[in-house]
Design a protein around this motif. Structure first.
Motif, PDB file in Angstrom:
ATOM      1  N   GLY A 102       0.776  -1.231   0.000  1.00 13.09           N
ATOM      2  CA  GLY A 102       0.000   0.000   0.000  1.00 13.09           C
ATOM      3  C   GLY A 102       0.805   1.277   0.000  1.00 13.09           C
ATOM      4  N   ARG A 103       1.981   1.285  -0.598  1.00 11.25           N
ATOM      5  CA  ARG A 103       2.779   2.510  -0.763  1.00 11.25           C
ATOM      6  C   ARG A 103       3.010   3.232   0.557  1.00 11.25           C
ATOM      7  N   ASN A 104       3.833   2.652   1.394  1.00  6.70           N
ATOM      8  CA  ASN A 104       4.168   3.221   2.703  1.00  6.70           C
ATOM      9  C   ASN A 104       2.936   3.456   3.576  1.00  6.70           C
ATOM     10  N   ARG A 105       2.047   2.522   3.575  1.00 10.79           N
ATOM     11  CA  ARG A 105       0.847   2.644   4.395  1.00 10.79           C
ATOM     12  C   ARG A 105       1.075   2.174   5.825  1.00 10.79           C
ATOM     13  N   TRP A 106       2.006   1.217   6.005  1.00  8.96           N
ATOM     14  CA  TRP A 106       2.226   0.608   7.310  1.00  8.96           C
ATOM     15  C   TRP A 106       3.705   0.622   7.669  1.00  8.96           C
ATOM     16  N   MET A 107       3.980   0.578   8.980  1.00  7.24           N
ATOM     17  CA  MET A 107       5.332   0.446   9.510  1.00  7.24           C
ATOM     18  C   MET A 107       5.336  -0.690  10.524  1.00  7.24           C
ATOM     19  N   ARG A 108       6.426  -1.448  10.540  1.00  8.01           N
ATOM     20  CA  ARG A 108       6.603  -2.470  11.568  1.00  8.01           C
ATOM     21  C   ARG A 108       7.780  -2.049  12.431  1.00  8.01           C
TER      22      ARG A 108
END
Length: 120
Positions: A102-108
């Protein structure tokens, strides 16, 4: 549809980001005097996943460590000098990974639970 797709409903934990308050020490070194909430939106919703835990001898004492991964919506203002607070427990940030879905939608964010440090 991918089986590991992250849904907004999975973000069911409220976490806070804190940053160090740094002053110049006697020898002109940076000295952390305290911790404070970050300025912009310190509380976020996150997904928590405990990865592993174990004990180790650190500074001549038996210490428990717990690795935890947090998934949050993408932010530009988070770095590895900050810490996460969840239920008064403090986690040091070890790694921040941008997820490609999702194009930098989430970070872990990979963290380690700090032993005997609490934030109130």
């Amino acid at each position: 549809m991918l089986a590991h797709k992250i849904l907004i409903g999975h973000l069911d934990r409220e976490i806070y980001f804190i940053k160090p308050v740094i002053v110049d020490g006697d020898s002109n070194e940076d000295k952390i005097t305290s911790w404070e909430l970050i300025a912009d939106d310190p509380m976020v919703n996150a997904r928590k996943f405990d990865v592993s835990g174990n004990t180790a001898v650190i500074d001549d004492r038996l210490t428990y460590y717990q690795n935890t991964e947090w998934t949050i919506r993408h932010r530009d203002d988070i770095n590895t000098q900050m810490r996460i607070v969840y239920n008064t427990q403090v986690y040091e940030i070890l790694n921040i990974l941008q997820l490609n879905e999702g194009r930098n939608r989430w970070m872990r964010i990979t963290t380690n639970l700090l032993d005997q440090i609490y934030f109130t």
